[in-house]
Design an enzyme around this catalytic site. Structure first.
Site, PDB file in Angstrom:
ATOM      1  CG  ASP A  76     -15.650  41.626   6.102  1.00  0.00           C
ATOM      2  OD1 ASP A  76     -14.852  41.419   5.173  1.00  0.00           O
ATOM      3  OD2 ASP A  76     -16.001  42.773   6.465  1.00  0.00           O
ATOM      4  CD  GLU A 107     -10.731  40.445   6.077  1.00  0.00           C
ATOM      5  OE1 GLU A 107     -10.190  41.110   5.197  1.00  0.00           O
ATOM      6  OE2 GLU A 107     -11.696  40.884   6.730  1.00  0.00           O
TER       7      GLU A 107
HETATM    8  C1  GLC Z   1     -12.833  43.075   4.519  1.00  0.00           C
HETATM    9  C2  GLC Z   1     -13.164  42.807   3.084  1.00  0.00           C
HETATM   10  C3  GLC Z   1     -12.996  44.080   2.317  1.00  0.00           C
HETATM   11  C4  GLC Z   1     -13.942  45.113   2.869  1.00  0.00           C
HETATM   12  C5  GLC Z   1     -13.748  45.284   4.367  1.00  0.00           C
HETATM   13  C6  GLC Z   1     -14.906  46.011   4.990  1.00  0.00           C
HETATM   14  O1  GLC Z   1     -11.518  43.399   4.719  1.00  0.00           O
HETATM   15  O2  GLC Z   1     -12.363  41.764   2.602  1.00  0.00           O
HETATM   16  O3  GLC Z   1     -13.242  43.892   0.953  1.00  0.00           O
HETATM   17  O4  GLC Z   1     -13.730  46.345   2.254  1.00  0.00           O
HETATM   18  O5  GLC Z   1     -13.687  44.048   5.028  1.00  0.00           O
HETATM   19  O6  GLC Z   1     -16.043  45.202   5.018  1.00  0.00           O
END
Ligand code: GLC
Length: 586
Positions: free
Chosen positions: A207, A270
Site C-alpha cells: 500500500d 501501489e
Molecule cells: C491506498 C489504499 C486506500 C487507502 C490508502 C491509505 O491507497 O488503496 O484504500 O485509503 O492507501 O491506506
C-alpha cells in the site's frame, strides 16, 4: 488456470482477483464479510479461472479507512475470523491451485496500534515517539501545525496531541505515519512479511509504496490531494513525500526477505508514479511488479488506452518485469459506470463529475447499456495483453457504482473529512457487499426504497441457514443488484460472468506463457486498438489478434477464426463501435 502456476514465475501472467473481505461473503451472519466466507467461495473462484486472490486488509482495525488503519499487523480482525480460519482459507485456496496475496500497509498504522498508544503515553523525546513523525508546532506557542501539508482525505495532515506535539497523518487522523528513518520500523515490517510468508502467503500488495521516505524539513506544499499519476508535482526523486529515491532502499531490503522463501515471495506495489518511474519499483531487486494506474484511470478514449498500454509495456521491459492491467479496484468508481458516463475530456482524472457523485437519480445518470457494452469490449482488450490482470470483486458481474448511498450510511472517511465537506460520496459505492443469489432478495428499506433490508442476496446466510436473523450488510445493497446476482449470471450465457469465464479460459489456453510477452501492433487507425500476440504451442494458431473498436465506423476483422466477441456480431467479418473480438490466426 495457467500451466506456469507451479513455478517461480506464476505471477508474471497471473489473473489476480481482488477481494475486499468485509464485502465479499459473510459466513456468520453479522453483516460483515469474513475469512470463512472467502473459503466457502473457493470453488466459484476456481471456476472463474483466476490464478490468485489478493485480500485487502482483514487485520484488526477500527475501520476509520476501510481496514487500511491497522491495529495489529499479525492477526485477523476477530469479526472476520481467526488465524486458524486464515490458515484454512490458504490451504483451501492452494488446493484449488489459487495463490494468496495479502495487503501490507507500511506507510501508517492505526492510532489504536500498540506502538502509537505507547508513543502517546511516553511523551515528547521518547523512543516510542521516534517510530512516528512527531513535531513541535509552529507559532509562538506551537499552536499551529508544523507546516501546511494537507491530508489526502482533507484537512491538515497534522493532529495535535495532549502534550502539545503534533503528529503527521497523510491519510486520516486515525492513521499516523510511520518514521522509516527508524531501524525499528524496518525490523518490524520484516517480521510481518515473514509472519505471513510462514502462514503460506504467496505474495504481498504494498500500500502507498511510493510514500514511505519523507523529507520533513523545509518543504511547503499546500495541496497534497492528488491521487493521479499526472499531477503537477516534481518526479525527479526530490519531492518531499512521494516517489523519493530513498524509498527504494526499503524494497531492496524486503527483497532479501522475499528471497528467503522458495519460491520467493511476490510483491506488487501501489505506486501512483509517472510511468517512467514504475520500473524502479518493479525491478527484480525490489518488489517485482507495480500497478499501471494509467490503464485504470483511462476513460473510454482509444488514445488514452493506447498510451497506457504502450507505457505499461515499456515500464515492464525497462524493469525486466511484466506489466499489470487494472480497470477497477476498491478506490476507483466501477468502470462500467465510468465508461457509461458523459465522458470527461481525454486524460481526465479518475474522479467523476461531481454532480454524478452527488446525483439524486437524474443528473449525469450513467448510460448502463453503453457502459456494459464498453466494459465487455474492455475485458477482451485487457485479457489478451501480456502481463498480469487484476480483477476487482464484482467486476465479473458487471456491477455498477452505487453512487447514492445515503450520507448517514457511508463508511469511507472521504465524505466526512474532505475538501468536500459532504460534497463527495467517497469510495463506498464500489465496496457494497456482493449479490450471490437472487432468491434471497431483500425487501425495500423504510429509509430509502431504492435499497434493501432483511435479506442480502445471499451475502449473509439466509435466516433459514443461519437459524436466526442475519444483520443487514454493513453497506446497503441497492435492489437493482438482483439482476446481477451470481446465480442469475451463471445461468445466462450472455452475462458478464460468462464472458469473463470465457476470456480467462481462452487466455489460459491460447496465450499465457511467462516468456511470451511481445505484442505486435496492427494499424487499424486511431480509433481502434488492435494487436497480435504469439499463440501458445498446441493451440492450433500462430497468433491471436485482439481488436477493440472505439470509433463510429465498423472495422474489418483480420482473417481467421472468431474466438470471442464482446457482442453478437451481425457480420462475423465486421466489428462495430464499442465492441471487441479475438481472432485466431493459423
Ligand atoms: C491506498 C489504499 C486506500 C487507502 C490508502 C491509505 O491507497 O488503496 O484504500 O485509503 O492507501 O491506506
Amino acid at each position: 488456470m495457467t500451466d506456469n502456476n507451479l513455478n517461480d514465475d506464476w505471477w508474471k501472467q497471473a489473473v489476480v482477483y481482488q477481494i475486499y473481505p468485509r464485502s465479499f461473503k459473510d459466513a456468520n451472519g453479522d453483516g460483515l464479510g469474513d475469512i470463512p466466507g472467502i473459503t466457502s467461495k473457493m470453488q466459484y473462484l476456481r471456476e472463474l479461472g483466476i490464478d490468485a486472490i489478493w485480500l485487502s486488509p482483514f487485520y484488526p482495525s477500527d475501520l476509520a479507512d476501510g481496514g487500511y488503519d491497522i491495529i495489529d499487523y499479525r492477526n485477523v480482525d476477530p469479526r472476520l475470523g481467526t488465524m486458524q480460519d486464515f490458515d484454512a482459507m490458504v490451504s483451501a485456496a492452494h488446493q484449488e491451485g489459487i495463490k494468496v496475496i495479502v495487503d501490507i500497509v507500511p506507510n501508517h498504522t492505526a492510532n489504536k496500534h500498540a506502538w502509537f498508544l505507547e508513543a502517546l503515553a511516553a511523551g515528547r523525546g521518547s523512543t516510542a515517539r521516534e517510530r512516528y513523525i512527531f513535531k513541535e508546532g509552529s507559532g509562538p506557542n506551537g499552536e499551529f501545525p508544523p507546516n501546511d501539508w494537507q491530508s489526502l482525505f482533507g484537512g491538515p495532515a497534522w493532529e495535535r496531541v495532549e502534550d502539545g506535539q503534533w503528529y503527521l497523518h497523510i491519510f486520516a487522523k486515525e492513521q499516523p505515519d510511520l518514521n522509516w528513518n527508524n531501524p525499528e520500523v524496518h525490523e518490524e515490517f520484516k517480521k510481518t512479511l515473514r509472519f505471513w510468508s510462514d502462514h503460506g502467503t504467496d505474495g504481498f500488495r504494498v500500500d502507498v509504496a511510493h510514500g514511505l521516505a519523507k523529507k520533513l524539513d523545509g518543504a511547503s506544499m499546500k495541496d497534497l490531494s492528488h491521487w493521479t499519476v499526472h499531477d503537477s508535482l516534481s518526479h525527479d526523486g526530490t519531492h518531499p513525500l512521494w516517489d523519493r529515491a530513498q524509498v527504494h532502499d526499503i524494497y531492496r531490503e524486503w527483497r532479501q526477505v522475499f528471497n528467503e522463501y522458495n519460491p520467493p515471495r511476490f510483491a506488487v506495489g501501489e505506486a501512483w508514479v509517472v510511468p517512467e518511474h514504475q520500473y524502479l519499483y518493479a525491478s527484480p531487486d525490489e518488489l517485482g511488479q507495480v500497478f499501471n494506474f494509467e490503464f485504470a484511470i483511462a476513460n473510454w478514449f482509444s488514445q488514452d488506452f493506447r498510451t497506457a498500454i504502450r507505457d505499461g509495456l515499456q515500464a515492464a521491459k525497462s524493469s525486466g518485469s511484466t506489466a499489470t492491467w487494472v480497470m477497477s479496484n476498491h478506490d476507483v468508481p466501477r468502470h462500467p459506470s465510468r465508461y457509461g458516463l458523459p465522458q470527461a475530456p481525454s486524460k481526465a482524472t479518475h474522479q467523476l463529475p461531481k454532480d454524478w457523485v452527488l446525483r439524486d437519480g437524474t443528473t449525469y445518470e450513467e448510460n448502463r447499456e453503453l457502459g456494459t457494452r464498453r466494459a465487455r469490449a474492455a475485458i477482451l482488450m485487457e485479457t489478451a495483453l501480456p502481463g498480469s490482470v487484476y480483477i476487482y470483486q464484482g467486476e465479473e458481474l458487471g456491477l455498477f457504482e452505487v453512487p447514492n448511498i445515503p450520507w448517514d450510511r457511508l463508511e469511507d472517511p472521504t465524505p466526512f473529512r474532505t475538501r468536500g465537506r459532504y460534497t463527495e460520496k467517497g469510495r463506498d459505492g464500489c465496496r457494497v457487499p456482493l449479490p450471490w443469489n437472487s432468491q434471497d432478495a431483500p425487501h425495500e428499506a423504510s429509509w430509502d426504497s431504492r435499497f434493501g433490508t432483511g435479506a442480502s442476496f445471499g451475502f449473509s446466510p439466509s435466516d433459514a441457514t443461519a437459524g436466526s436473523q442475519s444483520a443487514d450488510p454493513h453497506l446497503p445493497q441497492p435492489l437493482w443488484y438482483k439482476d446481477f446476482a451470481v446465480d442469475v449470471e451463471q445461468q445466462d450465457p450472455t452475462s458478464m460472468l460468462s464472458l469473463y469465464k470465457a476470456c480467462l479460459s481462452h487466455r489460459a489456453a491460447l496465450l499465457t506463457s511467462a516468456h511470451n510477452t511481445s505484442v505486435t501492433w496492427l494499424d487499424e487507425g486511431d480509433e481502434v486498438i488492435a494487436y497480435t500476440r504469439q499463440a501458445a504451442d498446441n493451440s492450433g494458431y500462430t497468433a491471436i489478434a485482439s481488436i477493440t473498436n472505439f470509433g463510429k465506423n465498423a472495422v474489418a476483422l483480420p482473417e481467421g477464426d472468431l474466438i470471442l466477441s464482446s457482442i453478437q456480431l451481425d457480420d462475423p467479418a465486421l466489428l462495430p463501435q464499442d465492441a471487441g473480438a479475438w481472432i485466431g490466426i493459423k
